[in-house]
Design a protein around this motif. Structure first.
Motif, mmCIF file in Angstrom:
data_model
loop_
_atom_site.group_PDB
_atom_site.id
_atom_site.type_symbol
_atom_site.label_atom_id
_atom_site.label_comp_id
_atom_site.label_asym_id
_atom_site.label_seq_id
_atom_site.Cartn_x
_atom_site.Cartn_y
_atom_site.Cartn_z
ATOM 1 N N LYS A 72 2.409 2.916 -8.777
ATOM 2 C CA LYS A 72 1.950 2.922 -7.889
ATOM 3 C C LYS A 72 -0.042 2.040 -7.867
ATOM 4 O O LYS A 72 -0.192 1.708 -7.554
ATOM 5 C CB LYS A 72 1.424 4.421 -7.613
ATOM 6 C CG LYS A 72 0.567 5.157 -6.963
ATOM 7 C CD LYS A 72 0.029 6.410 -7.236
ATOM 8 C CE LYS A 72 -1.263 6.657 -6.083
ATOM 9 N NZ LYS A 72 -1.206 7.904 -6.562
ATOM 10 N N GLN A 73 0.751 1.828 -10.124
ATOM 11 C CA GLN A 73 -0.851 0.864 -9.988
ATOM 12 C C GLN A 73 -0.871 -0.008 -9.498
ATOM 13 O O GLN A 73 -1.987 -0.812 -9.084
ATOM 14 C CB GLN A 73 -1.334 1.341 -11.547
ATOM 15 C CG GLN A 73 -1.698 2.810 -12.129
ATOM 16 C CD GLN A 73 -1.846 2.995 -12.841
ATOM 17 O OE1 GLN A 73 -0.745 2.823 -14.251
ATOM 18 N NE2 GLN A 73 -3.223 3.061 -14.041
ATOM 19 N N LEU A 95 1.194 -1.099 0.423
ATOM 20 C CA LEU A 95 0.257 -0.021 0.225
ATOM 21 C C LEU A 95 0.541 0.940 0.182
ATOM 22 O O LEU A 95 0.627 2.322 -0.790
ATOM 23 C CB LEU A 95 -0.381 -0.143 0.897
ATOM 24 C CG LEU A 95 -1.661 0.948 1.308
ATOM 25 C CD1 LEU A 95 -3.090 0.955 -0.003
ATOM 26 C CD2 LEU A 95 -2.565 0.759 2.397
ATOM 27 N N TYR A 101 3.308 5.308 -3.267
ATOM 28 C CA TYR A 101 3.252 6.556 -3.436
ATOM 29 C C TYR A 101 4.609 6.948 -2.841
ATOM 30 O O TYR A 101 4.461 7.909 -2.724
ATOM 31 C CB TYR A 101 2.256 6.454 -1.776
ATOM 32 C CG TYR A 101 0.748 6.485 -2.056
ATOM 33 C CD1 TYR A 101 -0.319 7.262 -2.474
ATOM 34 C CD2 TYR A 101 0.238 5.612 -1.829
ATOM 35 C CE1 TYR A 101 -1.540 7.375 -3.227
ATOM 36 C CE2 TYR A 101 -0.972 5.182 -2.174
ATOM 37 C CZ TYR A 101 -1.804 6.372 -3.070
ATOM 38 O OH TYR A 101 -3.294 5.848 -3.067
ATOM 39 N N THR A 119 -2.399 -4.460 -3.086
ATOM 40 C CA THR A 119 -3.051 -4.518 -2.549
ATOM 41 C C THR A 119 -3.812 -5.254 -1.968
ATOM 42 O O THR A 119 -4.252 -6.476 -1.367
ATOM 43 C CB THR A 119 -2.818 -2.908 -2.020
ATOM 44 O OG1 THR A 119 -1.659 -2.675 -1.703
ATOM 45 C CG2 THR A 119 -3.672 -3.061 -0.255
ATOM 46 N N GLU A 170 -1.218 -0.950 -5.712
ATOM 47 C CA GLU A 170 -2.190 -0.611 -5.684
ATOM 48 C C GLU A 170 -3.106 -2.096 -5.778
ATOM 49 O O GLU A 170 -3.883 -2.362 -5.665
ATOM 50 C CB GLU A 170 -3.114 0.590 -5.777
ATOM 51 C CG GLU A 170 -2.574 1.711 -5.202
ATOM 52 C CD GLU A 170 -3.061 2.793 -6.232
ATOM 53 O OE1 GLU A 170 -3.835 2.417 -7.436
ATOM 54 O OE2 GLU A 170 -2.904 3.853 -5.877
ATOM 55 N N TYR A 171 -2.985 -2.498 -7.061
ATOM 56 C CA TYR A 171 -3.487 -4.248 -7.550
ATOM 57 C C TYR A 171 -2.991 -5.287 -6.328
ATOM 58 O O TYR A 171 -3.732 -5.838 -5.849
ATOM 59 C CB TYR A 171 -2.870 -4.245 -8.449
ATOM 60 C CG TYR A 171 -3.421 -5.744 -9.459
ATOM 61 C CD1 TYR A 171 -4.606 -6.448 -9.470
ATOM 62 C CD2 TYR A 171 -2.088 -6.904 -9.625
ATOM 63 C CE1 TYR A 171 -4.136 -7.439 -9.994
ATOM 64 C CE2 TYR A 171 -1.521 -7.912 -9.265
ATOM 65 C CZ TYR A 171 -3.456 -8.249 -9.629
ATOM 66 O OH TYR A 171 -2.917 -9.751 -9.724
#
Length: 519
Positions: free
Chosen positions: A356-357, A246, A250, A363, A360-361
């Motif tokens: 980042k994408q 996560l 970022y 996560t 997020e996936y």
């Protein structure tokens, strides 16, 4: 993960109290698979004996799970960024493209030129990643043969600290490499990252920390409390991976790769320092073995012992059943290791995802099987009221979930379909614990350790083949259909379904004997 004196088992660190109930928890990804394997080994190997008298325990013994959480956070915090840096430095140092061009790779600023460069760079980066993976799996597989005996001789805490130290050194070296690359416009060979894996591999990687952690839990708890500690241990792994994934994207967008690696290194070295100060040793000096395993003839004798235990004749075709279930576990490990080695590259080339994408996936990909899969167990476990094969049903459902998820990834045309694949794979984390439960039920207590140790060594060595094969498939289909490796994964899961169908058929011929095994 040698032989103990007065010994019931080879290759397994001894637990100090009797009555250790099996605690198998679903696992996601290679780090969790190894930890679940260690849990299974210890769960099946405690010899019957006189339980020790309970002794007062310090609250600091409960710091183990937070330390494991920190380690897995640091691991996943840097995992995707490391893959991205390998691609970036392959572009600059490997192919000599300008830094300004290579910085555009893995971003939304996609042009025909950057797509062409990415297709050229990725096979080279895949070779670097493959070399790192091979180094990471071969030496720890050898160390895994002795991890249990080392834990019995030196104690649990030194083994745990060694593994943490290996991870800390990896990220410290990676941070130095990334820092040099940043100040030379990327003109540092990505092959230097292979160097960062060497201290981690020599200190045992996940093989040593999982064995040491599970043995420590076995030392300081018994009965129902031990099961709760095992669940807490697995939960710490999930939460650590989740938080790392996560926060990674970022942090990388706000800083740079060397900052991300440095954060991981600082987290782990802080954990090592606090562990040295606060975490007590769970194995008293008087209970430690007097001899350590030797290499050479010791390895040969050990492997012979494992093989003889596996291959000896068994009643009711139990050896055949055992072999089939072990093959299913090896297939799932094979696919997991192979797919992980190329999946990030596939998402970049197919959908142009940023770090980042992708994180997020990741996560969501960790959270959904962990939460929904656990709830699914409660629902599907109701099958026990109407069938005597609940464990087998769960394993089959899990493999079907794996297969459908892989097919969706292979044929996905839009990014949202990759998230649909997560939904289809909601039960995929169940196959490992269910198959290990079947193996545990098929074997007498004094043989489980050897069989699980043999299985653990084979799973640790599987990336030698799987990563090589998946990289070869991916690089050869990169310019046509880069997602074809997902279809290959689905075919392997299909083979697993057929194998479990064979187990079902054999079971149906002797329902009275096999009801307790699969219920």
């Amino acid at each position: 993960m040698n032989e103990e004196p007065h010994a019931h088992e080879n290759l397994v660190a001894k637990a100090q109290r009797s009555g250790f109930a099996d605690a198998e928890v679903a696992s996601t990804g290679s780090e969790k698979n190894r930890s679940s394997g260690a849990s299974a080994i210890v769960a099946g190997t405690e010899p019957p004996g006189n339980p020790q008298a309970s002794r007062p325990q310090s609250l600091s013994i409960y710091l183990l799970e937070p330390f494991i959480l920190i380690l897995l956070f640091a691991y996943n915090f840097s995992s995707t960024v490391l893959k991205n840096e390998v691609i970036y430095q392959s572009c600059t140092a490997g192919f000599g493209y300008p830094d300004s061009v290579c910085q555009l790779l893995g971003t939304k600023n996609v042009t025909n030129e950057t797509k062409r460069i990415e297709e050229q760079v990725q096979p080279y980066a895949a070779q670097v990643t493959l070399a790192m993976r091979l180094v990471e799996c071969f030496i720890p597989a050898f160390c895994g043969l002795f991890a249990g005996s080392w834990a019995d001789h030196y104690g649990r805490k030194p083994l745990l600290m060694c593994s943490f130290l290996g991870y800390g050194l990896q990220y410290l070296i990676s941070a130095a490499i990334a820092y040099c690359a940043m100040h030379t416009q990327g003109l540092v060979s990505p092959w230097w990252y292979v160097l960062s894996i060497i201290p981690l591999s020599c200190l045992g990687s996940s093989v040593t920390y999982s064995v040491a952690a599970v043995c420590l839990i076995a030392d300081v708890s018994d009965g129902r409390v031990r099961s709760y500690r095992m669940i807490a241990y697995e939960l710490a792994i999930y939460v650590g991976l989740l938080l790392g994934s996560l926060g990674s994207g970022y942090a990388y967008e706000a800083t740079d790769a060397y900052i991300v690696f440095s954060i991981s290194a600082v987290c782990i070295f802080t954990a090592v320092f606090l562990m040295a100060l606060l975490l007590p040793e769970s194995l008293p000096a008087r209970n430690r073995t007097l001899s350590t395993p030797s290499t050479g003839t010791g390895v040969i004798a050990m492997l012979k012992s494992l093989w003889s235990t596996y291959s000896k004749p068994r009643e009711h075709q139990n050896r055949f059943m055992l072999t089939i279930i072990m093959v299913v576990l090896l297939l799932t490990a094979f696919v997991s290791d192979g797919s992980n080695s190329v999946f990030y590259k596939f998402m970049r080339i197919k959908f142009h995802w940023t770090v980042k994408q992708f994180t997020e996936y990741e996560t969501v990909g960790i959270l959904v099987p962990a939460v929904a899969g656990s709830g699914g167990v409660l629902f599907i476990w109701s099958l026990r009221k109407c069938t005597n094969s609940a464990i087998l049903w769960l394993a089959l459902v899990s493999l079907l979930s794996h297969c459908s998820s892989s097919l969706m990834k292979g044929f996905a045309l839009e990014s949202w379909q990759i998230y649909v694949a997560i939904g289809l794979g909601v039960f995929k984390s169940l196959v490992n614990p269910m198959c290990r439960t079947m193996i545990t039920n098929l074997l007498p207590a004094d043989e489980r350790g050897k069989i699980f140790a043999l299985l653990g060594v084979l799973q640790a060595l599987s990336p030698l083949i799987s990563s090589t094969l998946y990289v070869a498939i991916y690089t050869r289909t990169l310019n046509t259909e880069p997602g074809i490796f997902n279809v290959f994964s689905a075919c392997l899961f299909g083979i697993g379904i057929i194998l479990l169908g064979t187990v079902w058929h054999k079971k149906s011929r002797n329902l009275v004997y096999y009801e307790p095994v699969f219920k």
